[in-house]
Design a protein around this motif. Sequence first.
Motif, PDB file in Angstrom:
ATOM      1  N   THR A 189      51.763  49.689  20.916  1.00  0.00           N
ATOM      2  CA  THR A 189      52.599  48.754  21.462  1.00  0.00           C
ATOM      3  C   THR A 189      51.844  47.764  22.108  1.00  0.00           C
ATOM      4  O   THR A 189      52.458  46.586  22.432  1.00  0.00           O
ATOM      5  CB  THR A 189      53.598  49.339  22.484  1.00  0.00           C
ATOM      6  N   ASP A 190      50.504  47.638  22.339  1.00  0.00           N
ATOM      7  CA  ASP A 190      49.774  46.961  22.964  1.00  0.00           C
ATOM      8  C   ASP A 190      49.466  45.693  22.068  1.00  0.00           C
ATOM      9  O   ASP A 190      48.955  46.038  20.760  1.00  0.00           O
ATOM     10  CB  ASP A 190      48.337  47.557  23.423  1.00  0.00           C
ATOM     11  N   PRO A 191      49.874  44.652  22.688  1.00  0.00           N
ATOM     12  CA  PRO A 191      49.762  43.458  21.572  1.00  0.00           C
ATOM     13  C   PRO A 191      48.134  43.144  20.772  1.00  0.00           C
ATOM     14  O   PRO A 191      48.223  42.490  19.755  1.00  0.00           O
ATOM     15  CB  PRO A 191      50.186  42.152  22.323  1.00  0.00           C
ATOM     16  N   ARG A 192      47.294  43.801  21.533  1.00  0.00           N
ATOM     17  CA  ARG A 192      46.071  43.350  21.013  1.00  0.00           C
ATOM     18  C   ARG A 192      45.826  44.196  19.643  1.00  0.00           C
ATOM     19  O   ARG A 192      44.892  44.001  19.033  1.00  0.00           O
ATOM     20  CB  ARG A 192      44.849  43.717  21.975  1.00  0.00           C
ATOM     21  N   ASN A 193      46.729  45.153  19.378  1.00  0.00           N
ATOM     22  CA  ASN A 193      46.694  46.101  18.215  1.00  0.00           C
ATOM     23  C   ASN A 193      47.627  45.746  17.161  1.00  0.00           C
ATOM     24  O   ASN A 193      47.979  46.308  16.274  1.00  0.00           O
ATOM     25  CB  ASN A 193      46.882  47.235  18.548  1.00  0.00           C
ATOM     26  N   ALA A 194      48.418  44.541  17.455  1.00  0.00           N
ATOM     27  CA  ALA A 194      49.467  43.924  16.448  1.00  0.00           C
ATOM     28  C   ALA A 194      48.826  43.908  15.024  1.00  0.00           C
ATOM     29  O   ALA A 194      49.661  44.250  14.159  1.00  0.00           O
ATOM     30  CB  ALA A 194      49.954  42.641  16.891  1.00  0.00           C
ATOM     31  N   ASP A 195      47.733  43.563  14.821  1.00  0.00           N
ATOM     32  CA  ASP A 195      47.255  43.442  13.578  1.00  0.00           C
ATOM     33  C   ASP A 195      47.080  44.959  12.798  1.00  0.00           C
ATOM     34  O   ASP A 195      47.204  44.932  11.567  1.00  0.00           O
ATOM     35  CB  ASP A 195      45.853  42.813  13.548  1.00  0.00           C
ATOM     36  N   ARG A 196      46.719  45.782  13.671  1.00  0.00           N
ATOM     37  CA  ARG A 196      46.730  47.181  13.077  1.00  0.00           C
ATOM     38  C   ARG A 196      48.205  47.792  12.720  1.00  0.00           C
ATOM     39  O   ARG A 196      48.219  48.422  11.516  1.00  0.00           O
ATOM     40  CB  ARG A 196      46.433  48.078  14.381  1.00  0.00           C
ATOM     41  N   SER A 241      51.374  54.002  23.166  1.00  0.00           N
ATOM     42  CA  SER A 241      51.017  52.984  24.081  1.00  0.00           C
ATOM     43  C   SER A 241      49.726  52.237  23.376  1.00  0.00           C
ATOM     44  O   SER A 241      49.604  51.047  23.485  1.00  0.00           O
ATOM     45  CB  SER A 241      50.762  53.505  25.389  1.00  0.00           C
ATOM     46  N   LYS A 242      48.999  52.907  22.546  1.00  0.00           N
ATOM     47  CA  LYS A 242      47.795  52.269  21.864  1.00  0.00           C
ATOM     48  C   LYS A 242      48.373  51.097  20.868  1.00  0.00           C
ATOM     49  O   LYS A 242      47.666  50.182  20.599  1.00  0.00           O
ATOM     50  CB  LYS A 242      47.088  53.122  21.124  1.00  0.00           C
TER      51      LYS A 242
END
Lengths: 438, 222
Positions: free
Chosen positions: A80-87, A77-78
């Motif tokens: 799939t959160d869009p705020r981590n798309a760059d990761r 879930s960490k």
Amino acid sequence: MFLAAVIMSTTLAGYLAWAWQRDERSAFLPGTTTHGHYQIELACDACHSPFEGVTQEACESCHAEELELADDSHPRSKFTDPRNADRIERVDARACVTCHVEHRPALAGLMGVTQPSDYCFHCHSDIGDERPTHAGLPFDGCQAVGCHNFHDNRALHEDFLEKHVDEPWLRREPRLALLRTSRPVPDRDPLQVADHDAPSGIRVAEATIDDWQRSAHADARVNCSDCHLAGESADDEEDWNPAPDHEVCASCHERPVKGFLAGHHGMRLAQGMEPMRPGDARLPMRPEAGDRALDCGSCHTVHAYDREVAAVDACLGCHDDDHSRAYTASSHAQLFRSELLGEVPEGTGVSCATCHMPREKAPRGVFTVQHNQNDNLRPNEKMIRSVCQNCHGIGFAIDALADSELVGRNFDGLPSVHVESIDMVRRKIAAANVSRAP
Amino acid sequence: MKTTIPNLSYVFGRTLALSAVAATLTAFGCTKDSQAKAASPATDPQPGLPPERVADMLHSVMEADRTVYTRNVVNRLVKEQQVQIVNPDTKEQEAFKASEQWKTEHGKLPLPAQMFRMGAERVTDAKVGFTYALLSKWPINKQNNPKTDVETKGLEAVAANGGDKPFYGKEELGGKKYLTAVYADVAVASACIDCHNDHKDSPKHDFELDDVMGGVVIRIPL
């Protein structure tokens, strides 16, 4: 040239079709399988789905529960959160197979990780700003024993270390929780030799009946028919099952069998394959044990169900590596012998099972034995909470586990390496106290 | 002497019910599907709720849940009733508490912020579309640092206006467009500032009552 290509590809296709027909699935293995999966490498569909490759669901069907229990530091879930798309553009940690690629022996490191060992850098490159103690540390050392794991950090977490920062190497009362061995049936006596209910046409050795009568099964009034006829009418010789398997055991001992099937002893049975045999193992095993099929009875002497045998002798009957061979002369073994002689309090001895099949608190406070001996094995810091901390201080335990030679000698001696993590925590507490002082 | 723990299922049941309402709101609100199905604006003056309103509604549910958990569970048991429990190792009585290490310690409640984050993780896992997080420019948990420009701008905007009104921005992440709404998270009780000012991982030790400590960030796909 063209002709040669046609001949070659036809031959290859022919061979693969022949192999598939004959169920020679090993012909399809693209490369050596990791230590975690080699036992079931011929059960292709345990991991591969037709036209879909290896799905995340396939990994999770075996590993989701342990990750949840391990309080996974990097849950899906960490990512799939869009705020981590760059990761996930750097390392797509949404899928297990991004880091654990099977059949690539040249890339696979410990735990079958196929990423370069400095992969933490991708997301934690600025760790030195956040934690001055970490400034300048090399990124290929993050996962050194005693520092960090990607998934399970329960014994390495800063707050956990903080709580245990000043412990002596040995606790004042080094002891394990005691197990409740058998459940006496209230107001009813144990079964006696004469009570046994094997059908008259079945010949049973006297020694077998004696073993059973002295076992916890007779104490709990579990009779021959309960296992050999699985509760069917006790007169029926036709239905007599001469060798009840793990499924029969599971009808009462559900948790232990579940653990057994999840580990390297039972994982083949879990896939509906032939049982594992020591001769098929990659670890060194005693040659005379090569052909023994692994089931509950391999360790638990059938009928006697002697827990002392299962705790050490059963293991050493097959395992023949340095660590196993060094056990008998170790101080842990000495304690176990003293316990059996009644010289030290119960729970003081350290058998193979003490560490590899730890006693775990089940719901409602009862202790049960974890029968998946791989559950706390790798990375070995997993052993700290369930095992080492019963007797040892955390700092000492981390150092001991990080010393691979000491592990080889079965912990006979003191650690010759020191992991700094606990010192870092100590320095951080001191610094925080100074900055918060009025 | 020993107070028993009251039935928590009521509170949690309510929390779940509220979350269900939230999920339903998004479903009917402004997901791509429902917009596609809705009549065009020309024939229907109200083609579904604007995403900003949906975010506001979701936020009100989150805020309500967090308050209920903080007041009616944590505060009630820990501060008002001062419930005592027996430590299974030392066999001694100790105060029942909320703790950051609730998962590995016996008899501890999760902190409200953790409760919030666990809920957010479940919603992400459930793939209903929207995601949310509690962030701050002075986070205890460095994962709660703002990452995107909109997050940073939003946290600054709500800190500047003292939490009077939310901030809305649009952003593109991983090739998808989102409405990102930011709501101020205010130090409503002394417990907030005591714990944060004292925490060894907190980069700021001078929060005061009514300060904006951070913000709830809600992201809705457009």
